[in-house]
Design an enzyme around this catalytic site. Structure first.
Site, PDB file in Angstrom:
ATOM      1  N   LYS A   3       1.239  -1.162   0.517  1.00 16.78           N
ATOM      2  CA  LYS A   3      -0.051  -0.262   0.097  1.00 16.78           C
ATOM      3  C   LYS A   3       1.085   1.232  -0.348  1.00 16.78           C
ATOM      4  O   LYS A   3       1.899   1.635   0.943  1.00 16.78           O
ATOM      5  CB  LYS A   3      -1.068   0.449   1.307  1.00 16.78           C
ATOM      6  CG  LYS A   3      -2.333   1.414   0.848  1.00 16.78           C
ATOM      7  CD  LYS A   3      -4.016   1.064   0.445  1.00 16.78           C
ATOM      8  CE  LYS A   3      -4.184   2.092   0.430  1.00 16.78           C
ATOM      9  NZ  LYS A   3      -3.885   2.639  -0.900  1.00 16.78           N
ATOM     10  N   LYS A  45       5.714   1.639  -2.905  1.00 19.12           N
ATOM     11  CA  LYS A  45       5.285   3.219  -4.523  1.00 19.12           C
ATOM     12  C   LYS A  45       5.703   3.237  -5.084  1.00 19.12           C
ATOM     13  O   LYS A  45       5.859   1.886  -5.728  1.00 19.12           O
ATOM     14  CB  LYS A  45       5.762   4.100  -3.370  1.00 19.12           C
ATOM     15  CG  LYS A  45       6.239   5.316  -2.820  1.00 19.12           C
ATOM     16  CD  LYS A  45       5.340   5.993  -2.049  1.00 19.12           C
ATOM     17  CE  LYS A  45       4.907   6.834  -1.917  1.00 19.12           C
ATOM     18  NZ  LYS A  45       3.914   7.657  -1.061  1.00 19.12           N
ATOM     19  N   ASP A  85      -0.309  10.136  -4.611  1.00 17.07           N
ATOM     20  CA  ASP A  85       1.143  10.899  -4.210  1.00 17.07           C
ATOM     21  C   ASP A  85       0.872  12.378  -4.866  1.00 17.07           C
ATOM     22  O   ASP A  85       0.035  13.298  -5.389  1.00 17.07           O
ATOM     23  CB  ASP A  85       1.689  10.577  -4.150  1.00 17.07           C
ATOM     24  CG  ASP A  85       3.183  10.756  -2.697  1.00 17.07           C
ATOM     25  OD1 ASP A  85       3.262  10.324  -1.692  1.00 17.07           O
ATOM     26  OD2 ASP A  85       3.801  11.473  -3.392  1.00 17.07           O
ATOM     27  N   ASN A 123      -2.353  19.053  -2.331  1.00 19.61           N
ATOM     28  CA  ASN A 123      -3.748  18.556  -1.418  1.00 19.61           C
ATOM     29  C   ASN A 123      -3.472  18.723  -0.259  1.00 19.61           C
ATOM     30  O   ASN A 123      -4.577  19.124   1.061  1.00 19.61           O
ATOM     31  CB  ASN A 123      -3.889  17.015  -2.524  1.00 19.61           C
ATOM     32  CG  ASN A 123      -4.764  16.589  -1.435  1.00 19.61           C
ATOM     33  OD1 ASN A 123      -6.335  16.899  -1.064  1.00 19.61           O
ATOM     34  ND2 ASN A 123      -4.629  15.200  -0.367  1.00 19.61           N
TER      35      ASN A 123
HETATM   36  N1  GLU Z   1       1.216   9.123  -0.455  1.00 13.75           N
HETATM   37  C1  GLU Z   1       0.364   9.292   1.026  1.00 13.75           C
HETATM   38  C2  GLU Z   1       1.695   8.450   1.569  1.00 13.75           C
HETATM   39  O1  GLU Z   1       2.224   8.747   1.316  1.00 13.75           O
HETATM   40  C3  GLU Z   1      -1.526   8.274   1.100  1.00 13.75           C
HETATM   41  C4  GLU Z   1      -0.516   6.609   0.137  1.00 13.75           C
HETATM   42  C5  GLU Z   1      -1.801   5.890   0.828  1.00 13.75           C
HETATM   43  O2  GLU Z   1      -3.297   6.913   0.549  1.00 13.75           O
HETATM   44  O3  GLU Z   1      -2.465   4.575   0.149  1.00 13.75           O
HETATM   45  O4  GLU Z   1       1.254   7.870   2.499  1.00 13.75           O
END
Ligand code: GLU
Length: 450
Positions: A89, A125, A165, A239
């Site tokens: 995730k 990621k 992101d 955001n």
């Molecule tokens: N990109 C966000 C983070 O850095 C959210 C990641 C997500 O919701 O999977 O945590």
């Protein structure tokens, strides 16, 4: 040479030119020394050597055609770092600076951040070195479709669930989701941050920013204080930053500065959030336009700060929320903040402070919330979206927000207790790294050598 030094040395050789990844690993390993000394089993099971190596890395070509009919080629990435606690995730970043080292640092951070939420989430990621700035809607759509045409075979609602992101918001998630659905014929929760009409969760877009403010409030409450009436600065205007400003204002704080890659807006009366949203979200414009609409706001262009655009950190405040990007806050910025009376630094971005700034802030007696803990509200709410998708329900905003607040409170408790346990009371950097690592490491031992 201590165990952690050996591992760092080996990693520096095997992952050359991945500076941000190396930086993220070095910080975690530094924090872990007392834990590794107290629990030799982590060494015996070679947890460190395993945890710094992604389970899988997928690098792919993203070819697409721009509005002029020219073929464009970008690099696409998905790093599936750890599935120990749940499906991989983590977000997808579209930014010209994305490379293998950046995606690996973000994926590595994500493992521990996700563990701290207390939810069943692994870490991963992705991204591309694609610059969405100045691209038309159609170009963004074609890029997203091409990206997903490769990615779809590697993801799934119980396998790997990407989200947004930097450079990836609801619009991009929509195009990615549409293409996933067209290829697989399956309407399932394979992405989070979806639109509300097609499987999204109320509160997801607000969650990282709101969560960061809740975390700051917890840190201040533990010192008998709160955010109400405080003067704050928030770097960034994407955001995360916008929803940080929103929640700070709801809590009665005054936000006097925000920034973007072109410069900083200083608005001592308090930032006008409606105008900010209009400029950044509706018009997808530059912050300079905000200052031209507000005569009492001052715009400080990046060109006036040739050393990297840190003008925002020189604006006096009680609390600072670095919410733009990695390494945006240096040691000299951190010193300036504290000299000007700042009592709280809470990270909405991933790894926004340089290593010496992290050391300085963590050792200072101010309330310092590292990103792994403070910005975990976004991914935590993604898990709430996954739960709603799996049960085919939609919860109210109040329900999601209540759970988010509880989760942030829980993270604050967990990291504070871990810091205390290892003789580093109040050092939430050590607390977050130790508590996140211990959860994953114990589960890795349970699951055997894989
Ligand atoms: N990109 C966000 C983070 O850095 C959210 C990641 C997500 O919701 O999977 O945590």
């Amino acid at each position: 040479m201590p165990y952690t030094e050996d591992t760092l040395e080996a990693l520096r050789k095997s992952s050359p030119a991945q500076d941000e990844f190396f930086q993220a690993v070095a910080e975690v390993l530094h924090s872990l020394r007392p834990l590794l000394d107290a629990s030799p089993r982590y060494r015996a099971h070679r947890i460190i050597e395993r945890i710094v190596e992604p389970e899988r890395q997928i690098f792919f070509r993203v070819a697409w055609v721009d509005d002029e009919g020219t073929v464009q080629v970008n690099k696409g990435y998905r790093v599936q770092f750890s599935s120990t606690l749940g499906p991989y995730k983590g977000g997808i970043r579209f930014h010209p600076g994305v490379n293998a080292g950046i995606v690996k640092f973000l994926g590595f951070e994500q493992i521990f951040k996700n563990a701290l939420t207390g939810l069943a989430l692994g870490g991963g990621k992705g991204g591309a070195n694609f610059n969405p700035k100045g691209r038309s809607d159609n170009e963004i759509m074609r890029f997203c479709q091409s990206f997903m045409t490769e990615l779809y075979r590697h993801v799934g609602p119980t396998v790997d669930v990407p989200a947004g992101d930097i450079g990836v918001g609801t619009r991009e998630i929509g195009y990615l989701y549409g293409q996933y659905k067209r290829i697989t014929g399956s309407f399932d929760g394979v992405l989070t941050g979806k639109g509300l009409a097609w499987g999204g969760s109320l509160g997801r877009k607000e969650a990282t920013g709101y969560g960061s403010v809740y975390f700051a409030e917890e840190m201040l409450n533990a010192r008998g204080e709160g955010l109400e009436g405080k003067t704050c600065i928030v770097s960034g205007s994407g955001n995360v930053a916008l929803h940080t400003v929103e929640q700070l204002q709801k809590m009665g704080a005054r936000v006097v500065a925000v920034s973007d890659s072109g410069g900083t807006v200083h608005h001592e009366e308090g930032v006008d959030l409606e105008l900010l949203k209009e400029v950044k979200q509706v018009n997808r414009g530059r912050l300079e336009e905000y200052a031209s609409e507000q005569s009492d706001a001052r715009f400080i262009p990046l060109s006036e700060y040739p050393e990297g655009g840190h003008a925002i950190w020189a604006i006096p405040c009680d609390a600072a929320f670095p919410s733009a990007t990695q390494n945006e806050l240096t040691l000299s910025d951190a010193r300036t903040l504290l000299e000007n009376g700042c009592q709280c630094v809470c990270e909405g971005a991933n790894m926004p402070a340089t290593p010496d700034a992290v050391g300085y802030l963590a050792e200072s007696r101010i309330a310092y919330g590292p990103g792994k803990a403070a910005n975990a509200g976004g991914v935590a709410t993604s898990q709430l979206e996954m739960s709603q998708n799996a049960s085919m329900r939609q919860w109210s905003m109040d329900e999601v927000d209540r759970r988010l607040r509880e989760i942030m409170k829980g993270i604050h408790e967990t990291v504070s207790e871990a810091a205390e346990e290892f003789g580093a009371s109040g050092n939430l950097v050590h607390g977050a790294n130790i508590a996140g690592f211990r959860k994953v490491a114990d589960a890795m031992i349970d699951q055997g050598v894989v």
